[in-house]
Scaffold this active site. Sequence first.
Site, mmCIF file in Angstrom:
data_model
loop_
_atom_site.group_PDB
_atom_site.id
_atom_site.type_symbol
_atom_site.label_atom_id
_atom_site.label_comp_id
_atom_site.label_asym_id
_atom_site.label_seq_id
_atom_site.Cartn_x
_atom_site.Cartn_y
_atom_site.Cartn_z
ATOM 1 N N LYS A 95 0.815 -1.216 0.000
ATOM 2 C CA LYS A 95 0.000 0.000 0.000
ATOM 3 C C LYS A 95 0.847 1.265 0.000
ATOM 4 C CE LYS A 95 -0.806 -0.228 5.013
ATOM 5 N NZ LYS A 95 -1.839 -0.395 6.046
ATOM 6 N N ARG A 96 2.143 1.155 0.291
ATOM 7 C CA ARG A 96 3.006 2.335 0.230
ATOM 8 C C ARG A 96 3.212 2.788 -1.208
ATOM 9 N NH1 ARG A 96 6.094 -0.932 3.211
ATOM 10 N NH2 ARG A 96 7.736 -0.915 1.636
#
Length: 503
Positions: free
Chosen positions: A255-256
């Site tokens: 998700k980064r």
Amino acid sequence: MCKEIRTRVAPSPTGDPHVGTAYIALFNLAMAKRNGGSFLLRIEDTDQTRTTADSEKQIFDTLNWLELGWDEGPDVGGNYGPYRQSERFDLYGKYAEELVEKGEAYYCFCTRDRLDKLRERQKAMKKAPGYDGHCRSLSKEEVAAKLEAGEEYVIRLKMPYDGETVIKDILRGDIVFENDKIDDQILIKGDGFPTYHLANVVDDHLMGITHVIRAEEWIASTPKHIQMYKAFGWDMPQFIHMPLLRNADRTKISKRKNPVSLNYYYEEGYIKEGMVNFLGLMGYSMGDNKEIFSLTEFIESFDITRVSLGGPIFDLEKLGWVNNQHMRMKDLKELTELSKRFFVARGFVSEDADEKEMKTLEKVVEILRETATTMKKLAELSDIYYVDDFKLPEVTEDMSNKAKKPIQRLHNAIKGEDEVKAIKCFVEKLELAPEELTVEEAKDILNDTLDTMGTGPGKVFMPLRAVITGRGKGAELYNVISIIGKARTLARIKNMNEQYKMY
């Protein structure tokens, strides 16, 4: 294959539903359906501290949205239930005790303090961390005494100290692990709950799973699972470890660097056909350079051996292209209904839109779906059809000359003598037209204005585009005029005249 093929997807309800869950579900579904088998959903909720009912519901909702339906599961039942591990709790302790009785597992009474010190020593000696088998040699009498004294314990699997464990992976061939490098896995934790490893193997066996299709990150755990199958004396499923989804820099999708929640893709307005098609392209080839296909086509032609082990790139640009292809193919009325929520969110369409309003929306969707990559983009690109009060963009000091030029041309387009005459001429002709205009009628008025002016199209259509849309390019003017109608078109021109004093 004699035995019915049975596959499963087994997510943990501990957060937002992950794209990786849908990816693995798709391939498990296709494997089962292509071979006339069954696909089931199992909820692995042994981590009670992180498990939530809402997360479980989201798993159901998002997989149902993508139409990756299951034959058996917590919500539909089946002959091998229950399908939540929390509802199978008593099973795991029984099977762990069975392994202890067979001498394939043992009670471990090591304290947290001892294990911490062990890890510190291993780290100082630059050894790989792992349990040292301290309790493995305890006699039955010693174990009984400790249990009688109420000492806390876990149950550990006895891994062989010598030899090798070989994973026979359908995609990867033989993967060999040296047994002395694998520590004794905990099967039952101190709180009595099973670890993932025990619950996974017990459930796969009891549910008759024939093919375990999962991400390659589980390869390192598979030797422990194989040892459990051997210890129980059970037939093993076939293992298939899928390549991990990757970010553009080849790192594991996270998700980064990429949105990983299926909720995100639903809220952004990707349609189920586009999302499933894109996931089907992840490490898989349909052959003949075919990139656009339906779920049915994917299942009908599915062959697990056509999975490529190179880490597939989760490319949002490619996803947008695939989604656009499916938006263009989708039934227009259905796409309009699906898109409505995004137009409502922007205040362009009423929640209880009547037939006339929906017909207008349908026209807008039909035009914009040619280029829009999501349904949300449809609404974002639709201002030109719904916003009547606008100004021309302004040049700012921080703009480059390249950025300034089209804006300056747009302003100049409504200042020239010929251009202003063209606007007035168009207004005169439009005032004589009916309120509701077809595309052809709008085209006729525009072309009639061009013929009357006797100048080049640039001196007619550019100023008209400026005063009707506030933009220098975009949708065909006749589409805009036919959709917004006579009154709104005239009102827009009047508003621009009041702002810029054209005539």
